[in-house]
Write an enzyme that holds these catalytic residues in place. Structure first.
Site, PDB file in Angstrom:
ATOM      1  N   LYS A  20     -32.524  45.944  -0.081  1.00  9.44           N
ATOM      2  CA  LYS A  20     -33.155  44.374  -0.454  1.00  9.44           C
ATOM      3  C   LYS A  20     -34.115  44.381   0.619  1.00  9.44           C
ATOM      4  O   LYS A  20     -34.031  44.553   1.742  1.00  9.44           O
ATOM      5  CB  LYS A  20     -32.458  43.831   0.017  1.00  9.44           C
ATOM      6  CG  LYS A  20     -32.580  42.015  -0.068  1.00  9.44           C
ATOM      7  CD  LYS A  20     -33.293  41.853  -1.492  1.00  9.44           C
ATOM      8  CE  LYS A  20     -33.770  40.222  -0.968  1.00  9.44           C
ATOM      9  NZ  LYS A  20     -34.986  39.994  -2.295  1.00  9.44           N
ATOM     10  N   CYS A  71     -43.747  40.146  -3.180  1.00  6.98           N
ATOM     11  CA  CYS A  71     -42.596  38.876  -3.129  1.00  6.98           C
ATOM     12  C   CYS A  71     -42.932  37.546  -4.021  1.00  6.98           C
ATOM     13  O   CYS A  71     -44.106  36.947  -3.606  1.00  6.98           O
ATOM     14  CB  CYS A  71     -41.724  38.389  -2.079  1.00  6.98           C
ATOM     15  SG  CYS A  71     -40.518  37.287  -2.491  1.00  6.98           S
TER      16      CYS A  71
END
Ligand SMILES: O=C(O)c1[nH]c(=O)[nH]c(=O)c1I
Length: 310
Positions: free
Chosen positions: A45, A128
């Site tokens: 992650k 992101c």
């Protein structure tokens, strides 16, 4: 039948990876991936300096043919991931993903990696879409160029970039001409399609709490955009830059299409989240079936050989 692949000189037993963010936040999830024999590698992650809870729930929603998420970068914090990738017995290569909340934080995280004894692959997430108030860096062409210039003054280990999808051929030209100036190990394309919207008809309400319901789109409906980005970047990037194809892979046919478009490796997000790690075994066997029926023995037999209509 050989499904092995490489990013630079790092060899993967098979081409499949989890998409960063999927089944890779906690030690349990990472150990699960490490022990799954049908994924050739794994990605952590994206890490920020500090532990983050992320955005308020609900922040993930399954859609009829995909997903929408506004997780908000929940992660255990950089030190946890650096420790995991350095300390854990590596049954398969791991890609360490980082996503600072600012350019300064990105540089700080990369300095820490450069100064550490980690020798594996690193991926800088410039895409992101869900950190409130933070634009997707890779849509700022000049900003990305300046940042990459600063990074490669000190960062000497293998570094790849996670890109958002682009939707304009001139944008493919622009980002590729920037990336070609730097000694990147790879690009990973695509991240989720930023700021989509889903509406629940009964309640007449959005399905995600953060950002008034806007979230990144993934899964089957992202496949055409993902294939276009893999193809366009393969056509434009130096051959020295490898490509991880991400987006919309739910079957062996989708993985086959990503390789035809030029991907070296393929990562799977939504489908692994929805089906579980068993998706890797299923999709691997489906891909083998297709290769067998076409007389292909390795990915090199068809990688990048997508035909146009003359
Ligand atoms: O909201 C997230 O955590 C997230 N969600 C995505 O769809 N892509 C990303 O790169 C990230 I950092």
């Amino acid at each position: 039948m050989d499904l092995s692949s490489k990013i630079q000189n790092v060899k993967f037993e098979n081409l499949f990876l989890n998409a960063s963010g999927i089944h890779c936040q906690t030690k349990e999830e990472l150990d699960d991936l490490m022990n799954n024999s049908y994924s050739g590698g794994m990605v952590t992650k994206s890490a920020t300096s500090n532990h983050r809870f992320g955005n308020p729930l609900p922040r993930y929603h399954s859609l009829p043919s995909g997903s929408i998420n506004s997780m908000g970068l929940p992660n255990e914090g950089f030190d946890f991931y650096l420790d995991y990738v350095t300390r854990t017995e590596q049954k398969k290569p791991i890609i360490l993903s980082v996503a600072g909340m600012s350019k300064e934080e990105d540089l700080e995280l990369l300095h820490q990696i450069q100064d550490s004894d980690y020798q594996g692959l690193t991926e800088l997430n410039l895409s992101c879409p869900n950190v409130i108030g933070k634009p997707q860096m890779a849509y700022d062409f000049q900003g990305s160029d300046i940042m990459l210039n600063e990074i490669f003054k000190f960062f000497k280990k293998p570094l790849g970039i996670k890109l958002p999808p682009y939707f304009d051929l001139v944008h493919f030209d622009k980002i590729a001409s920037i990336l070609n100036q730097y000694p990147l190990s790879h690009v990973n394309t695509i991240n989720s399609i930023g700021n989509g919207m889903w509406v629940d008809i009964e309640s007449e309400k959005v399905v995600l709490k953060p950002k008034g319901g806007f979230g990144g789109i993934g899964g089957a409906m992202a496949l055409p955009t993902a294939l276009a980005n893999v193809r366009a970047l393969r056509q434009r990037l130096n051959s020295s830059i490898d490509i991880i194809g991400t987006g919309g892979v739910t079957t062996g046919r989708d993985a086959f299409a990503h390789i035809l478009c030029g991907a070296n490796m393929v990562s799977i997000g939504t489908q692994v989240y929805e089906e579980g790690l068993g998706a890797f075994e299923r999709i691997t066997s489906e891909l083998k079936e297709i290769m067998n029926s076409k007389g292909y023995h390795s990915l090199d037999d068809f990688r990048g050989k997508l035909k146009t209509i003359e």
